[in-house]
Motif scaffolding. Structure first.
Motif, PDB file in Angstrom:
ATOM      1  N   ALA A 269       0.808  -1.214   0.000  1.00 47.85           N
ATOM      2  CA  ALA A 269       0.000   0.000   0.000  1.00 47.85           C
ATOM      3  C   ALA A 269       0.845   1.269   0.000  1.00 47.85           C
ATOM      4  CB  ALA A 269      -0.928   0.007   1.223  1.00 47.85           C
ATOM      5  N   SER A 270       2.132   1.142  -0.241  1.00 47.53           N
ATOM      6  CA  SER A 270       2.993   2.315  -0.336  1.00 47.53           C
ATOM      7  C   SER A 270       4.208   1.965  -1.176  1.00 47.53           C
ATOM      8  CB  SER A 270       3.445   2.787   1.057  1.00 47.53           C
ATOM      9  OG  SER A 270       4.317   1.827   1.639  1.00 47.53           O
ATOM     10  N   ALA A 271       4.893   2.983  -1.620  1.00 43.15           N
ATOM     11  CA  ALA A 271       6.179   2.763  -2.280  1.00 43.15           C
ATOM     12  C   ALA A 271       7.177   2.336  -1.204  1.00 43.15           C
ATOM     13  CB  ALA A 271       6.626   4.046  -2.969  1.00 43.15           C
ATOM     14  N   PRO A 272       8.339   1.768  -1.588  1.00 38.86           N
ATOM     15  CA  PRO A 272       9.341   1.395  -0.584  1.00 38.86           C
ATOM     16  C   PRO A 272       9.667   2.572   0.333  1.00 38.86           C
ATOM     17  CG  PRO A 272       9.942   0.482  -2.702  1.00 38.86           C
ATOM     18  CD  PRO A 272       8.746   1.360  -2.951  1.00 38.86           C
ATOM     19  N   ARG A 273       9.721   2.300   1.636  1.00 39.51           N
ATOM     20  CA  ARG A 273       9.914   3.344   2.634  1.00 39.51           C
ATOM     21  C   ARG A 273      11.320   3.280   3.229  1.00 39.51           C
ATOM     22  NH1 ARG A 273       4.557   2.570   6.335  1.00 39.51           N
ATOM     23  NH2 ARG A 273       6.015   3.446   7.845  1.00 39.51           N
ATOM     24  N   PRO A 274      11.865   4.415   3.651  1.00 43.05           N
ATOM     25  CA  PRO A 274      13.202   4.414   4.265  1.00 43.05           C
ATOM     26  C   PRO A 274      13.278   3.526   5.500  1.00 43.05           C
ATOM     27  CG  PRO A 274      12.539   6.656   3.687  1.00 43.05           C
ATOM     28  CD  PRO A 274      11.334   5.792   3.491  1.00 43.05           C
ATOM     29  N   ASP A 275      12.172   3.415   6.263  1.00 45.48           N
ATOM     30  CA  ASP A 275      12.201   2.599   7.477  1.00 45.48           C
ATOM     31  C   ASP A 275      12.002   1.112   7.192  1.00 45.48           C
ATOM     32  OD1 ASP A 275       9.502   2.463   6.885  1.00 45.48           O
ATOM     33  OD2 ASP A 275       8.838   3.630   8.629  1.00 45.48           O
ATOM     34  N   GLY A 276      11.749   0.753   5.932  1.00 47.46           N
ATOM     35  CA  GLY A 276      11.618  -0.651   5.560  1.00 47.46           C
ATOM     36  C   GLY A 276      10.289  -1.288   5.914  1.00 47.46           C
ATOM     37  N   LEU A 277       9.349  -0.529   6.498  1.00 46.97           N
ATOM     38  CA  LEU A 277       8.062  -1.098   6.873  1.00 46.97           C
ATOM     39  C   LEU A 277       7.194  -1.347   5.634  1.00 46.97           C
ATOM     40  CD1 LEU A 277       7.154   1.019  10.053  1.00 46.97           C
ATOM     41  CD2 LEU A 277       8.263  -1.228   9.921  1.00 46.97           C
ATOM     42  N   LEU A 278       6.313  -2.337   5.735  1.00 46.35           N
ATOM     43  CA  LEU A 278       5.419  -2.710   4.645  1.00 46.35           C
ATOM     44  C   LEU A 278       3.976  -2.610   5.125  1.00 46.35           C
ATOM     45  CD1 LEU A 278       7.276  -6.014   3.652  1.00 46.35           C
ATOM     46  CD2 LEU A 278       7.672  -3.731   2.710  1.00 46.35           C
ATOM     47  N   SER A 279       3.123  -1.971   4.340  1.00 47.80           N
ATOM     48  CA  SER A 279       1.717  -1.820   4.728  1.00 47.80           C
ATOM     49  C   SER A 279       0.805  -2.493   3.705  1.00 47.80           C
ATOM     50  CB  SER A 279       1.346  -0.341   4.848  1.00 47.80           C
ATOM     51  OG  SER A 279       1.998   0.247   5.953  1.00 47.80           O
ATOM     52  N   PHE A 280      -0.316  -3.021   4.213  1.00 45.66           N
ATOM     53  CA  PHE A 280      -1.290  -3.706   3.367  1.00 45.66           C
ATOM     54  C   PHE A 280      -2.694  -3.268   3.771  1.00 45.66           C
ATOM     55  CE2 PHE A 280       2.369  -6.419   4.154  1.00 45.66           C
ATOM     56  CZ  PHE A 280       2.795  -6.707   2.858  1.00 45.66           C
ATOM     57  N   HIS A 281      -3.580  -3.146   2.790  1.00 45.92           N
ATOM     58  CA  HIS A 281      -4.984  -2.871   3.055  1.00 45.92           C
ATOM     59  C   HIS A 281      -5.731  -4.195   2.904  1.00 45.92           C
ATOM     60  CE1 HIS A 281      -4.663   1.661   1.778  1.00 45.92           C
ATOM     61  NE2 HIS A 281      -3.819   1.312   2.731  1.00 45.92           N
ATOM     62  N   VAL A 282      -6.400  -4.617   3.947  1.00 49.16           N
ATOM     63  CA  VAL A 282      -7.048  -5.929   3.956  1.00 49.16           C
ATOM     64  C   VAL A 282      -8.537  -5.763   4.242  1.00 49.16           C
ATOM     65  CG1 VAL A 282      -7.051  -8.246   4.938  1.00 49.16           C
ATOM     66  CG2 VAL A 282      -4.905  -6.936   4.850  1.00 49.16           C
ATOM     67  N   LYS A 283      -9.360  -6.346   3.381  1.00 48.42           N
ATOM     68  CA  LYS A 283     -10.801  -6.359   3.620  1.00 48.42           C
ATOM     69  C   LYS A 283     -11.224  -7.766   3.981  1.00 48.42           C
ATOM     70  CE  LYS A 283     -15.340  -5.267   1.745  1.00 48.42           C
ATOM     71  NZ  LYS A 283     -16.111  -4.626   0.665  1.00 48.42           N
ATOM     72  N   ALA A 284     -11.905  -7.917   5.109  1.00 47.60           N
ATOM     73  CA  ALA A 284     -12.405  -9.234   5.523  1.00 47.60           C
ATOM     74  C   ALA A 284     -13.588  -9.596   4.641  1.00 47.60           C
ATOM     75  CB  ALA A 284     -12.827  -9.199   6.988  1.00 47.60           C
ATOM     76  N   VAL A 285     -13.486 -10.730   3.984  1.00 43.93           N
ATOM     77  CA  VAL A 285     -14.567 -11.182   3.106  1.00 43.93           C
ATOM     78  C   VAL A 285     -15.262 -12.371   3.747  1.00 43.93           C
ATOM     79  CG1 VAL A 285     -13.390 -10.369   1.043  1.00 43.93           C
ATOM     80  CG2 VAL A 285     -13.002 -12.700   1.833  1.00 43.93           C
ATOM     81  N   PRO A 286     -16.510 -12.597   3.414  1.00 42.66           N
ATOM     82  CA  PRO A 286     -17.218 -13.745   3.997  1.00 42.66           C
ATOM     83  C   PRO A 286     -16.461 -15.037   3.757  1.00 42.66           C
ATOM     84  CG  PRO A 286     -18.748 -12.306   2.839  1.00 42.66           C
ATOM     85  CD  PRO A 286     -17.372 -11.804   2.523  1.00 42.66           C
ATOM     86  N   ALA A 287     -16.276 -15.795   4.821  1.00 40.73           N
ATOM     87  CA  ALA A 287     -15.586 -17.082   4.740  1.00 40.73           C
ATOM     88  C   ALA A 287     -14.128 -16.947   4.334  1.00 40.73           C
ATOM     89  CB  ALA A 287     -16.303 -18.025   3.779  1.00 40.73           C
ATOM     90  N   GLY A 288     -13.580 -15.744   4.444  1.00 37.68           N
ATOM     91  CA  GLY A 288     -12.170 -15.555   4.087  1.00 37.68           C
ATOM     92  C   GLY A 288     -11.270 -15.873   5.270  1.00 37.68           C
TER      93      GLY A 288
END
Length: 445
Positions: A269-288
């Motif tokens: 969810a972002s370009a590579p960051r200096p701090d090395g952290l990685l972000s994701f946007h997650v949607k809970a889907v039925p039965a997921g």
């Protein structure tokens, strides 16, 4: 997919699908059914052909010979391609039986491999036929085929796939085809499948061996932040245990501690960051399984596993074309990463973002996108909220888009309509980028 179906090439979500092309942040929908009872032990075919799958050299893998120039779609199909596609045409109507029999053979003959697969095999079974069909589609396109198989070979490292697993998988495949392709199967067809699978296996083995010299099979990532944006959407940020190289617009696969051996795809969810952290946007889907675990159970301190980065929905920095970006739902995640990537380059090139949602509630990241617009005058952000009107059709009302590269991320239906709409207004296919529809079926996990 590959030439003759990269059939379950090794344990783990066997044979994912086609070359990466896009969908939302969370990608593959999950089947949430109870583990199926083991298939009845099959009768082994009269004879199982021996597949000549050479083990890789202990030292550096030999360089892969350059493929012949890819044939155009007008070129006649090769003899092996015709035989393989004829088989696929016959087994299509009984694909479920073929796939179930394949796994029954594999696990009966090699029970030690069962532990490398998820407990419930429903989603696994769906992937095999898609792999076969993709293989048939690209059999005579050496460039596409090789790139795809190399991606598969690298990705299968995280499942624990070893060179010795490939012959077992191939023999189970031939056994299943022998049983169900009753009218088209003969010695010539069997030989074509053996040749094709042997080629597939060696490309994947070589790619995995090469990748092993420069990257781990997976990374561990500790959850450092968990922000619930809506009751069913969370922004999850993790700190990898070692540097994780990727490009804005790409995605990875995640495994949670709650569902071992079950991997799902999510965009960065972002370009590579200096701090090395990685972000994701997650949607809970039925039965997921994975998506619900990440949204409702993950907390700071939990440790996930990450596969290697993948995907070709990246910015071409050799051109100053504008970017036309369509993001639906959590598909806005990689679009945001692309905007950040352009901003970091410091080059003023027009970027038009269309953020589609069914309701205002679904525009969970609109504030972030509007802040980016305020900071960058070359960026335009349009929120499209409408249950009845389709986002791709609305985009055609703007433009013209002749000088733009297009990026689509969101539900598969939106991507399909978007590709058709953009082609309809003159955007060349080679300038339309998205992640694979069959592998990333819907922004869900």
């Amino acid at each position: 997919m590959p030439p003759a179906a990269p059939v379950p090439t090794g344990p783990g979500p066997v044979a994912p699908s086609a070359p990466p092309t896009a969908s939302g942040s969370a990608r593959k929908p999950e089947a949430a059914t109870s583990p199926q009872p083991p298939a009845p032990e099959p009768q082994a075919p009269a004879s199982a052909p021996e597949l000549q799958v050479p083990a890789p050299e202990p030292q550096a893998a030999q360089p892969q010979p350059q493929p012949q120039a890819p044939e155009t779609r007008e070129s006649p199909a090769s003899p092996d391609a015709r035989l393989v596609r004829r088989t696929l045409g016959e087994i299509g109507p009984v694909a479920d039986k073929v796939t179930a029999y394949f796994y029954a053979l594999l696990f009966t003959r090699h029970p030690e491999l069962r532990g490398l697969f998820p407990a419930a095999m429903d989603t696994q079974r769906d992937r095999l036929l898609k792999a076969l069909l993709t293989a048939a589609e690209h059999m005579d396109d050496a460039t596409v085929l090789t790139e795809y198989l190399q991606h598969l070979g690298r990705g299968h490292r995280k499942y624990g796939t070893e060179p010795g697993h490939y012959p077992a998988v191939g023999e189970a495949l031939i056994g299943a085809l022998t049983r169900y392709a009753t009218t088209t199967w003969d010695k010539e067809t069997e030989a074509a499948w053996v040749r094709t699978y042997t080629t597939i296996s060696q490309i994947m083995i070589d790619a995995a061996a090469e990748d092993e010299r420069r990257a781990p099979a997976w990374w561990h990532g500790e959850v450092v932040s968990h922000e619930l944006r809506t009751p069913d959407i969370a922004v999850v940020t993790v700190r990898p245990d070692q540097p994780y190289p990727f490009l804005a617009g790409q995605y990875t696969s995640l495994e949670t501690p709650w569902w071992p051996r079950v991997w799902r795809h999510y965009s960065f969810a972002s370009a590579p960051r200096p701090d090395g952290l990685l972000s994701f946007h997650v949607k809970a889907v039925p039965a997921g399984w994975v998506s619900n675990a990440l949204v409702h159970h993950a907390r700071p301190g939990d440790v996930l596993r990450l596969g290697p980065p993948a995907g070709s929905m990246t910015v071409d920095h050799t051109t100053d074309n504008g970017l036309l970006c369509l993001g639906g739902g959590t598909g806005i995640a990689p679009i945001k990463a692309l905007v950040e990537d352009v901003a970091e380059r410091g080059v003023r090139r027009p970027v038009e973002v269309f953020y589609g949602a069914r309701t205002d509630h679904d525009l969970y990241d609109i504030d972030t996108m509007l802040r980016l617009r305020q900071s960058h005058p070359w960026l335009q952000v349009r929120a499209i909220v409408d249950r009845s009107t389709q986002l791709p059709e609305l985009v055609r009302e703007y433009g013209p888009w002749n000088e733009y590269d297009a990026y689509l991320s969101g539900p598969p239906g939106m991507i399909r309509r978007g590709v058709d709409a953009l082609r309809g207004v003159g955007v060349p296919s080679e300038r339309i980028r998205h992640d694979a529809l069959d592998e990333l079926v819907a922004a869900a996990g």
